[in-house]
Design an enzyme around this catalytic site. Structure first.
Site, PDB file in Angstrom:
ATOM      1  N   GLY A   1       1.142  48.170 -40.837  1.00 59.17           N
ATOM      2  CA  GLY A   1       0.494  49.382 -40.092  1.00 59.17           C
ATOM      3  C   GLY A   1       1.349  49.762 -39.041  1.00 59.17           C
TER       4      GLY A   1
ATOM      5  CB  VAL B   1      15.906  46.910 -31.144  1.00 59.11           C
ATOM      6  CG1 VAL B   1      16.929  45.956 -31.974  1.00 59.11           C
ATOM      7  CG2 VAL B   1      14.723  46.026 -31.276  1.00 59.11           C
TER       8      VAL B   1
ATOM      9  NE  ARG C   1      19.760  55.142 -26.162  1.00 60.81           N
ATOM     10  CZ  ARG C   1      19.253  56.018 -25.818  1.00 60.81           C
ATOM     11  NH1 ARG C   1      18.411  55.940 -24.533  1.00 60.81           N
ATOM     12  NH2 ARG C   1      19.323  57.146 -26.418  1.00 60.81           N
TER      13      ARG C   1
ATOM     14  NE  ARG D   1      -0.231  47.168 -45.116  1.00 61.41           N
ATOM     15  CZ  ARG D   1      -1.042  48.061 -43.988  1.00 61.41           C
ATOM     16  NH1 ARG D   1      -1.292  49.327 -44.636  1.00 61.41           N
ATOM     17  NH2 ARG D   1      -1.239  47.573 -42.962  1.00 61.41           N
TER      18      ARG D   1
ATOM     19  CG  ASP E   1      -1.445  38.988 -39.780  1.00 62.07           C
ATOM     20  OD1 ASP E   1      -1.239  40.178 -39.921  1.00 62.07           O
ATOM     21  OD2 ASP E   1      -2.382  38.221 -40.033  1.00 62.07           O
TER      22      ASP E   1
ATOM     23  CB  SER F   1       5.608  42.497 -40.612  1.00 63.13           C
ATOM     24  OG  SER F   1       4.829  43.638 -41.136  1.00 63.13           O
TER      25      SER F   1
ATOM     26  CB  THR G   1      -0.730  45.597 -35.071  1.00 63.84           C
ATOM     27  OG1 THR G   1      -2.057  46.006 -35.278  1.00 63.84           O
ATOM     28  CG2 THR G   1      -0.840  44.244 -34.250  1.00 63.84           C
TER      29      THR G   1
ATOM     30  CG  ASP H   1      -5.549  45.985 -35.956  1.00 68.76           C
ATOM     31  OD1 ASP H   1      -6.228  47.184 -35.773  1.00 68.76           O
ATOM     32  OD2 ASP H   1      -4.958  45.803 -37.114  1.00 68.76           O
TER      33      ASP H   1
ATOM     34  CG  ASP I   1      -4.407  41.635 -35.548  1.00 70.22           C
ATOM     35  OD1 ASP I   1      -3.500  42.041 -35.090  1.00 70.22           O
ATOM     36  OD2 ASP I   1      -4.687  41.846 -36.786  1.00 70.22           O
TER      37      ASP I   1
ATOM     38  NE  ARG J   1      -5.280  44.378 -40.302  1.00 69.49           N
ATOM     39  CZ  ARG J   1      -4.005  43.948 -41.109  1.00 69.49           C
ATOM     40  NH1 ARG J   1      -3.901  44.403 -42.289  1.00 69.49           N
ATOM     41  NH2 ARG J   1      -3.118  43.051 -40.436  1.00 69.49           N
TER      42      ARG J   1
ATOM     43  N   GLY K   1     -17.883  51.795 -20.617  1.00 68.45           N
ATOM     44  CA  GLY K   1     -19.393  51.453 -20.262  1.00 68.45           C
ATOM     45  C   GLY K   1     -20.322  51.792 -21.426  1.00 68.45           C
TER      46      GLY K   1
ATOM     47  CD  GLU L   1     -11.120  48.607 -39.022  1.00 69.40           C
ATOM     48  OE1 GLU L   1     -11.269  49.744 -40.042  1.00 69.40           O
ATOM     49  OE2 GLU L   1     -10.175  48.190 -38.951  1.00 69.40           O
TER      50      GLU L   1
ATOM     51  CD  GLN M   1      -9.990  53.928 -33.715  1.00 68.47           C
ATOM     52  OE1 GLN M   1     -10.727  52.818 -33.172  1.00 68.47           O
ATOM     53  NE2 GLN M   1     -10.560  54.245 -34.896  1.00 68.47           N
TER      54      GLN M   1
HETATM   55  P1  ADP Z   1       1.133  44.024 -41.098  1.00 66.64           P
HETATM   56  O1  ADP Z   1       2.814  43.505 -40.814  1.00 66.64           O
HETATM   57  O2  ADP Z   1       0.515  45.097 -40.263  1.00 66.64           O
HETATM   58  O3  ADP Z   1       0.051  42.663 -41.049  1.00 66.64           O
HETATM   59  P2  ADP Z   1       0.559  43.780 -43.910  1.00 66.64           P
HETATM   60  O4  ADP Z   1      -0.167  42.796 -44.068  1.00 66.64           O
HETATM   61  O5  ADP Z   1       0.636  44.907 -44.927  1.00 66.64           O
HETATM   62  O6  ADP Z   1       0.907  44.730 -42.668  1.00 66.64           O
HETATM   63  O7  ADP Z   1       2.141  43.252 -44.285  1.00 66.64           O
HETATM   64  C1  ADP Z   1       3.421  44.220 -44.428  1.00 66.64           C
HETATM   65  C2  ADP Z   1       4.277  43.738 -45.532  1.00 66.64           C
HETATM   66  O8  ADP Z   1       4.758  42.305 -45.122  1.00 66.64           O
HETATM   67  C3  ADP Z   1       3.824  43.610 -46.757  1.00 66.64           C
HETATM   68  O9  ADP Z   1       3.674  44.919 -47.443  1.00 66.64           O
HETATM   69  C4  ADP Z   1       4.782  42.876 -47.454  1.00 66.64           C
HETATM   70  O10 ADP Z   1       5.882  43.387 -47.939  1.00 66.64           O
HETATM   71  C5  ADP Z   1       5.270  41.755 -46.205  1.00 66.64           C
HETATM   72  N1  ADP Z   1       4.506  40.309 -46.451  1.00 66.64           N
HETATM   73  C6  ADP Z   1       3.254  40.320 -46.187  1.00 66.64           C
HETATM   74  N2  ADP Z   1       2.835  39.064 -46.221  1.00 66.64           N
HETATM   75  C7  ADP Z   1       3.946  38.345 -46.967  1.00 66.64           C
HETATM   76  C8  ADP Z   1       4.183  37.233 -47.738  1.00 66.64           C
HETATM   77  N3  ADP Z   1       3.412  36.169 -47.523  1.00 66.64           N
HETATM   78  N4  ADP Z   1       5.705  36.959 -47.799  1.00 66.64           N
HETATM   79  C9  ADP Z   1       6.366  37.784 -47.814  1.00 66.64           C
HETATM   80  N5  ADP Z   1       6.115  38.990 -47.556  1.00 66.64           N
HETATM   81  C10 ADP Z   1       4.980  39.400 -46.848  1.00 66.64           C
END
Ligand code: ADP
Length: 319
Positions: free
Chosen positions: A11, A23, A25, A72, A103, A105, A125, A127, A129, A171, A185, A222, A251
């Site tokens: 995302g 990164v 520069r 993705r 996470d 990624s 992100t 979120d 999170d 999420r 508030g 959500e 958002q």
């Molecule tokens: P975010 O990074 O925002 O959490 P995603 O969960 O969609 O978003 O992950 C982004 C991309 O990272 C995925 O489309 C995929 O290519 C890669 N990815 C996610 N999980 C794994 C995994 N277990 N192994 C390898 N690549 C992954």
């Protein structure tokens, strides 16, 4: 290390551009060559890779979204896809990679690191999170977007005697709702990490009404469920006119706030520092206003908890 790459994945979040800029520069300042990989891991597999110059990242610090685009990629989740990615990196002579994302990624970054290719994750992100960092890039901007919207809804809310339910993103995390609830508030905040008693919320609305409050604003993350369904429940129980706003993707957009730009710049630069030291499998973050780094594997094993003190504060201030 002479040549590094940078990509954004998952995302998008406001401030990712400022991180890319940092990164590029920082790398060039330290005589590295920096390559941009477009469309996240899918672009890596497809060889969508270009050398970045100082000017490639001009005029982007104030823009939302990501100049490198994002995607993705299901293919990258497979071993075959990851090996194709490494092949492309080798072909371009890239020796280390900065991955800006969430996470998911970072799981990809870990897979590359385990295969001998050093990667550093930068948490981007809205979120908030990700464990190991107090804030992620994009959270502050999203928060500001939410409170601007809540302020506007409050104007109309004070003119009508109504209950307003506002559904926000995040999420599975409640941070956006929680912080926005305190900053704007709101009368009640519902987050997935803490189960709220429905009767308690009704009680708050009732006691507010008894004190002469003309309106009530409820923020629902959500991750708790649908704002529309929750509003219907209140309507049924109290017979109150209830309106729902689902803020949605507004958002995710907009010019990043100063806090996000500064955070993104600091984290992006730290990621380059780590690669220059030959370190991979790390995630950078900010804790107690210090830039830190952690083992990505540890981060992926941890469960992030919302700021408990914020939860109590939201209760104390919304009586
Ligand atoms: P975010 O990074 O925002 O959490 P995603 O969960 O969609 O978003 O992950 C982004 C991309 O990272 C995925 O489309 C995929 O290519 C890669 N990815 C996610 N999980 C794994 C995994 N277990 N192994 C390898 N690549 C992954």
């Amino acid at each position: 290390m002479k040549r590094i790459g940078v990509l954004t994945s998952g995302g998008d979040a406001p401030g990712m551009n400022a991180a890319i800029r940092a990164v590029v520069r920082k790398g060039i300042y330290h005589d590295l060559e920096v390559y941009g990989i477009y469309y996240g891991y899918q672009g890596l597999i497809n060889g969508n890779i270009e050398k970045m110059e100082l000017g490639s990242v001009g005029d982007i610090i104030h823009r939302g979204g990501t100049k490198l685009f994002t995607s993705r990629s299901l293919e990258f989740k497979t071993e075959e896809g990851q090996l194709k990615g490494i092949e492309q990196l080798k072909k371009h002579g890239i020796e280390g990679l900065v991955i800006i994302g969430g996470d998911g990624s970072f799981r990809g970054a870990m897979k590359l690191t385990e295969k001998g290719f050093p990667c550093v994750g930068v948490p981007g992100t809205i979120d908030n999170d990700i464990p190991g960092t107090d804030f992620t890039i994009g959270f502050d901007t999203a928060l500001n977007t939410i409170i601007q919207s809540v302020d506007k809804i409050r104007d109309t809310a004070t003119s009508h005697e109504r209950t307003y339910v506002i559904e926000v993103m995040g999420r599975d995390a409640g941070d956006l709702a929680l912080w926005a609830g305190v900053a704007a508030g709101a009368e009640s905040v519902l987050i997935p990490e803490k189960k709220e008693d429905f009767d308690d919320i009704i009680g708050r609305i009732e006691s507010g009404n008894q004190r002469g409050k003309r309106h009530s604003i409820i923020l629902i993350a959500e991750g708790v469920g649908s704002g529309v369904e929750f509003a219907n429940k209140i309507k049924e129980k109290m017979g109150l006119e209830t309106r729902v706003t689902v803020l949605g993707h507004i958002q995710r957009g907009g010019s990043p706030t100063a806090a996000d730009r500064a955070l993104a710049s600091r984290l992006g630069a730290k990621a380059v520092d780590l690669l220059m030291e030959g370190k991979g499998g790390r995630m950078v973050g900010i804790q107690n206003n210090q830039i830190v780094d952690h083992n990505i594997l540890d981060i992926l094993k941890m469960e992030r908890q919302p700021e408990v003190s914020m939860y109590h504060l939201s209760k104390e201030l919304s009586i």
